[in-house]
Design a protein around this motif. Structure first.
Motif, mmCIF file in Angstrom:
data_model
loop_
_atom_site.group_PDB
_atom_site.id
_atom_site.type_symbol
_atom_site.label_atom_id
_atom_site.label_comp_id
_atom_site.label_asym_id
_atom_site.label_seq_id
_atom_site.Cartn_x
_atom_site.Cartn_y
_atom_site.Cartn_z
ATOM 1 N N HIS A 1 0.846 -1.206 0.000
ATOM 2 C CA HIS A 1 0.000 0.000 0.000
ATOM 3 C C HIS A 1 0.881 1.256 0.000
ATOM 4 O O HIS A 1 0.875 2.036 0.945
ATOM 5 N N PRO A 2 1.619 1.457 -1.087
ATOM 6 C CA PRO A 2 2.567 2.575 -1.120
ATOM 7 C C PRO A 2 1.930 3.960 -1.262
ATOM 8 O O PRO A 2 2.564 4.964 -0.949
ATOM 9 N N LYS A 3 0.682 4.009 -1.740
ATOM 10 C CA LYS A 3 0.041 5.302 -1.967
ATOM 11 C C LYS A 3 -0.834 5.675 -0.774
ATOM 12 O O LYS A 3 -1.950 5.173 -0.619
ATOM 13 N N VAL A 4 -0.295 6.529 0.082
ATOM 14 C CA VAL A 4 -0.980 6.930 1.313
ATOM 15 C C VAL A 4 -1.221 8.439 1.266
ATOM 16 O O VAL A 4 -0.303 9.221 1.028
ATOM 17 N N GLU A 5 -2.459 8.852 1.489
ATOM 18 C CA GLU A 5 -2.808 10.273 1.509
ATOM 19 C C GLU A 5 -3.248 10.679 2.912
ATOM 20 O O GLU A 5 -3.781 9.858 3.667
ATOM 21 N N PRO B 1 -6.185 6.512 -3.421
ATOM 22 C CA PRO B 1 -5.064 6.036 -2.595
ATOM 23 C C PRO B 1 -5.308 4.619 -2.094
ATOM 24 O O PRO B 1 -6.450 4.125 -2.090
ATOM 25 N N ASP B 2 -4.235 3.953 -1.693
ATOM 26 C CA ASP B 2 -4.369 2.649 -1.035
ATOM 27 C C ASP B 2 -4.878 2.844 0.394
ATOM 28 O O ASP B 2 -5.686 2.061 0.895
ATOM 29 N N VAL B 3 -4.351 3.899 1.022
ATOM 30 C CA VAL B 3 -4.718 4.228 2.404
ATOM 31 C C VAL B 3 -4.995 5.727 2.481
ATOM 32 O O VAL B 3 -4.244 6.532 1.929
ATOM 33 N N LEU B 4 -6.069 6.094 3.155
ATOM 34 C CA LEU B 4 -6.355 7.499 3.432
ATOM 35 C C LEU B 4 -6.375 7.685 4.941
ATOM 36 O O LEU B 4 -7.109 6.996 5.649
ATOM 37 N N ILE B 5 -5.563 8.620 5.423
ATOM 38 C CA ILE B 5 -5.570 8.987 6.843
ATOM 39 C C ILE B 5 -6.328 10.303 6.961
ATOM 40 O O ILE B 5 -6.012 11.269 6.265
ATOM 41 N N ILE B 6 -7.328 10.334 7.812
ATOM 42 C CA ILE B 6 -8.063 11.579 8.051
ATOM 43 C C ILE B 6 -7.926 11.943 9.521
ATOM 44 O O ILE B 6 -8.200 11.124 10.403
ATOM 45 N N GLU B 7 -7.446 13.147 9.764
ATOM 46 C CA GLU B 7 -7.102 13.565 11.129
ATOM 47 C C GLU B 7 -7.882 14.810 11.499
ATOM 48 O O GLU B 7 -8.035 15.719 10.685
ATOM 49 N N GLY B 8 -8.411 14.838 12.724
ATOM 50 C CA GLY B 8 -9.133 16.023 13.160
ATOM 51 C C GLY B 8 -9.859 15.838 14.471
ATOM 52 O O GLY B 8 -9.992 14.728 14.986
#
Length: 312
Positions: free
Chosen positions: A115-119, A189-196
């Motif tokens: 999963h190299p594509k991380v946003e 993306p392979d992985v999406l990180i959402i922070e808040g």
């Protein structure tokens, strides 16, 4: 019955299982927050085991997606359709260090081959513009549930999860303290990180929104960055004092007037902002969502994680 398994630093670090360190000390300097000194030990003992756990979760989801794809389309190649991204939510108070956690996990997870594509997206971009907040007398409620364009945020996540190409997210400036004209494009993306602050909130927290889905409905894994409220307040005041010497002095800074305060006045002002806005938001809207997280990183006064709680 406690729904969490508890690990101290030593117990957790043993779960690293020889995952190699892929970040340099220079990388850590770029990733750390304003009020933090990110140590290599913290990454090795806390975040490498966490990246291993998340990698296993992502791999399991990818395997499940392949099974479903084969079931519904047995004659098509698995490459014909992009699997939906694995979405990780990171919540916690202002000044607790969740942004650093998010940046660090993005850097570590993008180094795994499957999963190299991380946003990384922050929910700050979905705050309503300052003029809208002023019109509705909400400027002192910035970061509270009612200050977000939740419908737009949910639509964004729905589009990303559905596999749409080039989904746009608004961008927030911490210098102008407002939404900008820029957009960030997220393309499958392979992985999406959402922070808040609001990542773990649900319909119970937005009684008047009339929305059927919320951020938490899209999450495959959720993390809450935790510390004692008084400790976070101290971090907030310390960060405010450093911003007074840094970001507040930049051209166009919304907070430039704070640079004219004396040190004592600045401390008083930071305490006031915490006690009337950020501390209230923490107690009323953020802390009550902690129990929804699958993993809690509990920090001590030195910004280091002292305990990890993992939902059974």
């Amino acid at each position: 019955m406690n729904p969490y398994l508890s690990y101290n630093r030593e117990q957790w670090s043993e779960l690293r299982n020889s995952v190699p360190m892929t970040l340099t000390s220079e990388d850590l300097k770029e990733l750390q927050g304003i009020n933090e000194h990110l140590l290599m030990d913290e990454v090795t003992e806390i975040y490498l085991p966490l990246s291993r756990l998340l990698n296993l979760y992502v791999a399991a989801r990818q395997s499940r997606n392949q099974v479903l794809h084969q079931f519904f389309s047995p004659h098509h190649s698995e490459k014909d359709e992009k699997s939906p991204p694995f979405i990780i939510g990171i919540a916690g108070s202002v000044a607790v260090g969740k942004s650093t956690t998010a940046r660090l996990l993005k850097a570590l997870l993008s180094r795994w081959e499957n999963h190299p594509k991380v946003e990384l997206i922050t929910t700050d971009g979905f705050l309503r513009p300052n003029q809208t907040l002023l019109d509705h007398d909400l400027m002192t409620k910035k970061g509270f549930p009612e200050s977000y364009d939740t419908k737009r945020l949910v639509t964004f996540l729905n589009d990303v999860k559905a596999g749409k190409r080039n989904v746009e997210a608004p961008v927030y400036s911490h210098i102008t303290y407002n939404i900008t004209d820029e957009v960030k494009v997220v393309d499958q993306p392979d992985v999406l990180i959402i922070e808040g602050l609001n990542v773990l909130q649900s319909s119970h927290d937005y009684p008047d929104a009339h929305l059927k889905m919320f951020i938490s409905d899209f999450l495959d894994f959720s993390i809450y960055v935790d510390a004692e409220s008084k400790t976070i307040e101290d971090w907030y005041i310390s960060r405010f004092m450093k911003l007074r010497q840094g970001a507040f002095t930049k051209p166009g800074s919304y907070f430039s007037h704070y640079t004219e305060l004396t040190e004592a006045q600045s401390i008083t002002k930071a305490q006031s902002i915490w006690q009337t806005i950020n501390g209230v938001n923490l107690e009323q809207n953020i802390l009550p969502t902690k129990g929804r997280a699958q993993l809690i990183l509990r920090k001590g006064v030195g910004h280091q994680v002292e305990e990890i709680l993992l939902r059974k």
